[in-house]
Structure formats: C-alpha cells, structure tokens
Design a protein around this motif. Structure first.
Motif, PDB file in Angstrom:
ATOM      1  N   MET A   1       0.835  -1.174   0.000  1.00 57.78           N
ATOM      2  CA  MET A   1       0.000   0.000   0.000  1.00 57.78           C
ATOM      3  C   MET A   1       0.879   1.236   0.000  1.00 57.78           C
ATOM      4  O   MET A   1       1.847   1.300   0.731  1.00 57.78           O
ATOM      5  N   ALA A   2       0.487   2.148  -0.786  1.00 61.89           N
ATOM      6  CA  ALA A   2       1.250   3.389  -0.847  1.00 61.89           C
ATOM      7  C   ALA A   2       0.667   4.379   0.149  1.00 61.89           C
ATOM      8  O   ALA A   2      -0.543   4.448   0.352  1.00 61.89           O
ATOM      9  N   GLN A   3       1.543   5.099   0.769  1.00 65.86           N
ATOM     10  CA  GLN A   3       1.106   6.141   1.704  1.00 65.86           C
ATOM     11  C   GLN A   3       1.337   7.496   1.054  1.00 65.86           C
ATOM     12  O   GLN A   3       2.378   7.741   0.454  1.00 65.86           O
ATOM     13  N   HIS A   4       0.353   8.346   1.214  1.00 64.04           N
ATOM     14  CA  HIS A   4       0.470   9.689   0.666  1.00 64.04           C
ATOM     15  C   HIS A   4       0.787  10.647   1.805  1.00 64.04           C
ATOM     16  O   HIS A   4       0.115  10.657   2.827  1.00 64.04           O
ATOM     17  N   VAL A   5       1.797  11.457   1.614  1.00 65.99           N
ATOM     18  CA  VAL A   5       2.199  12.437   2.618  1.00 65.99           C
ATOM     19  C   VAL A   5       1.880  13.822   2.069  1.00 65.99           C
ATOM     20  O   VAL A   5       2.261  14.151   0.949  1.00 65.99           O
ATOM     21  N   ALA A   6       1.209  14.588   2.861  1.00 70.94           N
ATOM     22  CA  ALA A   6       0.883  15.942   2.440  1.00 70.94           C
ATOM     23  C   ALA A   6       2.146  16.786   2.434  1.00 70.94           C
ATOM     24  O   ALA A   6       2.923  16.767   3.378  1.00 70.94           O
ATOM     25  N   GLN A   7       2.349  17.482   1.363  1.00 72.67           N
ATOM     26  CA  GLN A   7       3.514  18.342   1.239  1.00 72.67           C
ATOM     27  C   GLN A   7       3.144  19.749   1.701  1.00 72.67           C
ATOM     28  O   GLN A   7       2.092  20.280   1.329  1.00 72.67           O
TER      29      GLN A   7
END
Length: 73
Positions: A1-7
């Motif tokens: 699963m890919a995790q998305h990090v808010a930039q």
C-alpha cells in the motif's frame, strides 16, 4: 500500500490590518463614560447622592447591586 504524505505549501503570512488609535478613541471614550454612568446607577444611586428621587432606580438595579457586591440594606 502506498502512503500519501501531504507536502507543505508556502503561503504568505497573514498580517492584520492596522486600526489607527484616533479611530478607536471616540468609541472608547463613549463606552467608558457609559460604563461609569451605569456603575453609578448600580452602585451609588440611593440616599444623599441620589440624582433621581425615590426608590425606583434602586429597585430596578437591586439584583445587579448584590451581584456586583454593593451593599444596599
């Protein structure tokens, strides 16, 4: 699963608008005088210093007088 990090994004700092003192002063004086008049009627409007004769004003502000700690009887 890919995790998305808010930039984090660069935003300009919010600078509050300056309100000149000469714009506030008349309103501050008006409300200051109004509060002093109300304080007089709640705290001192009875007896020898009464501006209004009779007990009407005293009875109207009776509970506020006790709430604010002014003795009245």
């Amino acid at each position: 699963m890919a995790q998305h990090v808010a930039q984090p994004t660069a935003t300009a700092p919010v600078i509050p608008a300056k309100l000149p003192l000469k714009d506030i002063a008349p309103w501050a004086a008006f409300f200051g005088i109004l509060m002093l008049v109300l304080l007089y009627f709640v705290g001192a409007e009875q007896g020898a210093t009464a501006v209004v004769s009779g007990e009407n004003v005293h009875e109207w502000v009776h509970d506020a007088r006790h709430l604010l700690g002014f003795p009245c009887h």
